[in-house]
Design a protein around this motif. Structure first.
Motif, PDB file in Angstrom:
ATOM      1  N   TYR A 115     -10.034 -33.377  21.307  1.00 10.98           N
ATOM      2  CA  TYR A 115     -10.965 -32.566  20.517  1.00 10.98           C
ATOM      3  C   TYR A 115     -11.619 -31.498  21.376  1.00 10.98           C
ATOM      4  O   TYR A 115     -12.822 -31.321  21.345  1.00 10.98           O
ATOM      5  N   SER A 116     -10.783 -30.807  22.151  1.00  7.28           N
ATOM      6  CA  SER A 116     -11.348 -29.780  23.028  1.00  7.28           C
ATOM      7  C   SER A 116     -11.900 -28.638  22.170  1.00  7.28           C
ATOM      8  O   SER A 116     -11.383 -28.362  21.084  1.00  7.28           O
ATOM      9  N   HIS A 117     -12.926 -27.975  22.677  1.00  8.63           N
ATOM     10  CA  HIS A 117     -13.603 -26.970  21.854  1.00  8.63           C
ATOM     11  C   HIS A 117     -12.683 -25.807  21.481  1.00  8.63           C
ATOM     12  O   HIS A 117     -12.836 -25.198  20.440  1.00  8.63           O
ATOM     13  N   SER A 118     -11.675 -25.545  22.331  1.00  2.52           N
ATOM     14  CA  SER A 118     -10.828 -24.396  22.019  1.00  2.52           C
ATOM     15  C   SER A 118      -9.679 -24.772  21.076  1.00  2.52           C
ATOM     16  O   SER A 118      -9.320 -24.010  20.186  1.00  2.52           O
ATOM     17  N   LEU A 119      -9.084 -25.962  21.265  1.00  2.00           N
ATOM     18  CA  LEU A 119      -7.895 -26.312  20.479  1.00  2.00           C
ATOM     19  C   LEU A 119      -8.225 -27.019  19.173  1.00  2.00           C
ATOM     20  O   LEU A 119      -7.543 -26.848  18.162  1.00  2.00           O
ATOM     21  N   ASN A 120      -9.246 -27.846  19.216  1.00  2.00           N
ATOM     22  CA  ASN A 120      -9.533 -28.680  18.056  1.00  2.00           C
ATOM     23  C   ASN A 120     -11.045 -28.927  17.983  1.00  2.00           C
ATOM     24  O   ASN A 120     -11.509 -30.033  18.256  1.00  2.00           O
ATOM     25  N   PRO A 121     -11.806 -27.898  17.634  1.00  2.00           N
ATOM     26  CA  PRO A 121     -13.275 -28.023  17.697  1.00  2.00           C
ATOM     27  C   PRO A 121     -13.764 -29.158  16.788  1.00  2.00           C
ATOM     28  O   PRO A 121     -13.304 -29.286  15.655  1.00  2.00           O
ATOM     29  N   PHE A 122     -14.661 -29.986  17.340  1.00  2.00           N
ATOM     30  CA  PHE A 122     -15.001 -31.211  16.616  1.00  2.00           C
ATOM     31  C   PHE A 122     -15.709 -30.945  15.287  1.00  2.00           C
ATOM     32  O   PHE A 122     -15.588 -31.732  14.351  1.00  2.00           O
ATOM     33  N   LEU A 123     -16.395 -29.801  15.160  1.00  2.00           N
ATOM     34  CA  LEU A 123     -17.064 -29.533  13.884  1.00  2.00           C
ATOM     35  C   LEU A 123     -16.052 -29.383  12.743  1.00  2.00           C
ATOM     36  O   LEU A 123     -16.360 -29.648  11.582  1.00  2.00           O
ATOM     37  N   ASP A 124     -14.826 -29.001  13.103  1.00  2.00           N
ATOM     38  CA  ASP A 124     -13.789 -28.864  12.077  1.00  2.00           C
ATOM     39  C   ASP A 124     -13.299 -30.215  11.551  1.00  2.00           C
ATOM     40  O   ASP A 124     -12.574 -30.281  10.565  1.00  2.00           O
ATOM     41  N   THR A 127     -17.111 -33.446   7.659  1.00  2.00           N
ATOM     42  CA  THR A 127     -17.490 -32.919   6.364  1.00  2.00           C
ATOM     43  C   THR A 127     -18.814 -33.582   5.965  1.00  2.00           C
ATOM     44  O   THR A 127     -19.167 -34.640   6.499  1.00  2.00           O
ATOM     45  N   ILE A 128     -19.514 -32.946   5.048  1.00  4.80           N
ATOM     46  CA  ILE A 128     -20.805 -33.516   4.631  1.00  4.80           C
ATOM     47  C   ILE A 128     -20.591 -34.301   3.345  1.00  4.80           C
ATOM     48  O   ILE A 128     -19.981 -33.820   2.396  1.00  4.80           O
ATOM     49  N   SER A 129     -21.073 -35.547   3.380  1.00  6.09           N
ATOM     50  CA  SER A 129     -20.969 -36.378   2.182  1.00  6.09           C
ATOM     51  C   SER A 129     -22.381 -36.861   1.855  1.00  6.09           C
ATOM     52  O   SER A 129     -22.970 -37.609   2.639  1.00  6.09           O
ATOM     53  N   SER A 130     -22.918 -36.461   0.713  1.00  5.45           N
ATOM     54  CA  SER A 130     -24.347 -36.638   0.393  1.00  5.45           C
ATOM     55  C   SER A 130     -25.152 -36.089   1.557  1.00  5.45           C
ATOM     56  O   SER A 130     -24.982 -34.947   1.921  1.00  5.45           O
ATOM     57  N   ASP A 131     -25.932 -37.020   2.204  1.00  2.13           N
ATOM     58  CA  ASP A 131     -26.747 -36.524   3.316  1.00  2.13           C
ATOM     59  C   ASP A 131     -26.172 -36.915   4.670  1.00  2.13           C
ATOM     60  O   ASP A 131     -26.829 -36.762   5.687  1.00  2.13           O
ATOM     61  N   SER A 132     -24.953 -37.475   4.670  1.00  2.00           N
ATOM     62  CA  SER A 132     -24.425 -37.880   5.979  1.00  2.00           C
ATOM     63  C   SER A 132     -23.177 -37.063   6.341  1.00  2.00           C
ATOM     64  O   SER A 132     -22.620 -36.351   5.509  1.00  2.00           O
ATOM     65  N   VAL A 133     -22.776 -37.251   7.578  1.00  2.00           N
ATOM     66  CA  VAL A 133     -21.624 -36.511   8.097  1.00  2.00           C
ATOM     67  C   VAL A 133     -20.492 -37.509   8.306  1.00  2.00           C
ATOM     68  O   VAL A 133     -20.670 -38.551   8.923  1.00  2.00           O
ATOM     69  N   VAL A 134     -19.342 -37.218   7.780  1.00  3.74           N
ATOM     70  CA  VAL A 134     -18.188 -38.112   7.967  1.00  3.74           C
ATOM     71  C   VAL A 134     -16.963 -37.271   8.373  1.00  3.74           C
ATOM     72  O   VAL A 134     -16.919 -36.066   8.116  1.00  3.74           O
ATOM     73  N   ALA A 135     -15.977 -37.972   8.982  1.00  5.71           N
ATOM     74  CA  ALA A 135     -14.724 -37.275   9.287  1.00  5.71           C
ATOM     75  C   ALA A 135     -13.924 -37.145   7.998  1.00  5.71           C
ATOM     76  O   ALA A 135     -13.960 -38.032   7.148  1.00  5.71           O
ATOM     77  N   THR A 136     -13.208 -36.057   7.870  1.00  8.74           N
ATOM     78  CA  THR A 136     -12.359 -35.902   6.683  1.00  8.74           C
ATOM     79  C   THR A 136     -11.277 -36.988   6.744  1.00  8.74           C
ATOM     80  O   THR A 136     -10.883 -37.413   7.836  1.00  8.74           O
ATOM     81  N   PRO A 137     -10.761 -37.461   5.598  1.00 12.14           N
ATOM     82  CA  PRO A 137      -9.762 -38.544   5.614  1.00 12.14           C
ATOM     83  C   PRO A 137      -8.557 -38.191   6.487  1.00 12.14           C
ATOM     84  O   PRO A 137      -8.065 -39.018   7.247  1.00 12.14           O
ATOM     85  N   GLU A 138      -8.100 -36.958   6.422  1.00 16.41           N
ATOM     86  CA  GLU A 138      -6.941 -36.537   7.218  1.00 16.41           C
ATOM     87  C   GLU A 138      -7.242 -36.664   8.718  1.00 16.41           C
ATOM     88  O   GLU A 138      -6.447 -37.175   9.495  1.00 16.41           O
ATOM     89  N   GLN A 139      -8.444 -36.223   9.103  1.00 15.04           N
ATOM     90  CA  GLN A 139      -8.833 -36.281  10.516  1.00 15.04           C
ATOM     91  C   GLN A 139      -9.089 -37.713  10.959  1.00 15.04           C
ATOM     92  O   GLN A 139      -8.797 -38.081  12.090  1.00 15.04           O
ATOM     93  N   ALA A 140      -9.663 -38.501  10.042  1.00 14.70           N
ATOM     94  CA  ALA A 140      -9.996 -39.891  10.402  1.00 14.70           C
ATOM     95  C   ALA A 140      -8.732 -40.653  10.805  1.00 14.70           C
ATOM     96  O   ALA A 140      -8.762 -41.493  11.713  1.00 14.70           O
TER      97      ALA A 140
END
Ligand code: PAZ
Length: 370
Positions: A115-124, A127-140
């Motif tokens: 998850y290097s910032h240049s190749l695969n930035p972690f914010l990508d 995703t936001i689900s209600s009030d929490s942050v979760v990984a997208t199913p594909e990324q998970a």
């Protein structure tokens, strides 16, 4: 004070400018890094903890710098993102090794490298689900095995990270690691993937303050870094299984240079890689234990100054083994190429195969002593 850090440099004793430093004169004249003692103790404790329980490997990773000023504004750097080292460390952990990961500060690290910032930035990934942050199913799906392996290494304490920045830090730390790993005898492996500068500026040639451009052009005369593989093999850790890397930009130089390194330093294995193909093709060069009969496809013969330089058989398609038998010495080559190893699955990493080969060789090296 540890053995590795006990030598106090005498700053006046540097050899004549332009001359090659011997290892001894290097450590007698160059200042040790400020954290050497602490880092040495961390390595010593780590080795003590795992001795008898796991095999231990030192993985060196990333490039070294050569500062031009002691209050450093500018420095020369060596190419390397630390991909080889960080990736290999993961596979060593997976193979049950305890890993000292000696890396250039801020270079890629095991697990987080995905998850290097240049190749695969972690914010990508998020995703936001209600009030929490979760990984997208594909990324998970991708993240889960990485996170599991990371947590396992963290919980079990099987990886120790030691950072360096300059070539001077690296040399002192390598000596310290060699010394603290010596008691492991054959159970210790050295996997020297860092891109280490061949040249440096001795302490007494480094400007204290930022070099001023008003003086016109800058002339640098650098000295040669001592060849520390020799004392590593012969003095610091004589029983260790030592793997060095050789990077070239001309494919034709890989095998001869790797053989020359083996002949010069007497260690176990050189892994050759060419700059542009390094992520999918490498060659293992080692002394052949049983020289095969000559004339078979993939074998070499001939020799110059004890080294062989003439290929007499047809094209070698990796992976294969070749060997040479120059007056007593014999070398064997094993090419690993990703497309051939996994049916062209580009998701695979060549380090998986490199480490599998090394684990088998290390096992054989340990058993050969008994
Ligand atoms: O760090 P990276 O994956 O970009 O590069 C790895 C490497 C080419 C630096 C390494 O495989 C290597 O060859 N290290 C030794 C370099 C040398 O000849 O000094």
């Amino acid at each position: 004070m540890s053995e590795a850090s006990s030598a106090q440099p005498s700053r006046a004793a540097s050899p004549t400018p332009g001359r090659e430093f011997s290892t001894e004169s290097y450590f007698n004249t160059q200042r040790p890094p400020a954290r050497l003692e602490v880092q040495t103790e961390m390595m010593r404790e780590f080795v003590k903890k795992w001795d008898g329980k796991k095999r231990v490997v030192l993985v060196t990773s990333g490039g070294t710098t050569v500062p031009l000023e002691s209050n450093t504004v500018r420095f020369l750097d060596n190419f390397s993102a630390g991909t080889r080292g960080a990736t290999s460390a993961e596979y060593f952990l997976g193979a049950g090794y305890a890993v000292i990961f000696m890396h250039r500060l801020h270079s890629l690290r095991p697990f987080s490298r995905h998850y290097s910032h240049s190749l695969n930035p972690f914010l990508d990934l998020l995703t936001i689900s209600s009030d929490s942050v979760v990984a997208t199913p594909e990324q998970a799906k991708h993240l889960l095995p990485v996170l599991r392996a990371y947590n396992k290494a963290h919980d079990e304490g099987t990886m120790l990270s030691i950072d360096f920045q300059t070539v001077n830090d690296y040399l002192w730390l390598l000596r310290a690691a060699g010394t603290v790993m010596a008691p492991l005898e054959r159970r210790g492996m050295f996997y020297l993937a860092a891109a280490v500068s061949d040249f440096f500026l001795p302490d007494d040639k480094v400007a204290e303050h930022k070099i001023q451009s008003a003086k016109g052009s800058l002339h640098l005369e650098m000295d040669q870094v001592p060849k520390v593989l020799r004392p590593l093999v012969q003095e610091w850790t004589p029983e260790g299984y030592i793997v060095s890397f050789k990077l070239e930009t001309d494919d034709n130089l890989l095998v001869p240079k790797a053989r020359a390194a083996l002949a010069r330093y007497g260690h176990q294995l050189v892994i050759g890689n060419e700059l542009h193909s390094r992520k999918y093709r490498v060659v293992f060069v080692e002394r052949a234990i049983t020289p095969p009969a000559s004339g078979k496809e993939g074998y070499f013969t001939g020799g110059v100054r004890g080294l062989v330089d003439k290929r007499i058989t047809g094209a070698m398609t990796p992976p294969l083994r070749g060997a040479v038998t120059p007056g007593g010495g014999a070398y064997e080559e094993t090419w690993l190429e990703l497309g051939q190893l996994n049916g062209g699955d580009k998701e695979k990493e060549i380090e998986e195969y490199i480490i599998a080969e090394l684990v088998a060789r290390h096992e054989a090296w340990i058993k050969a002593k008994k």
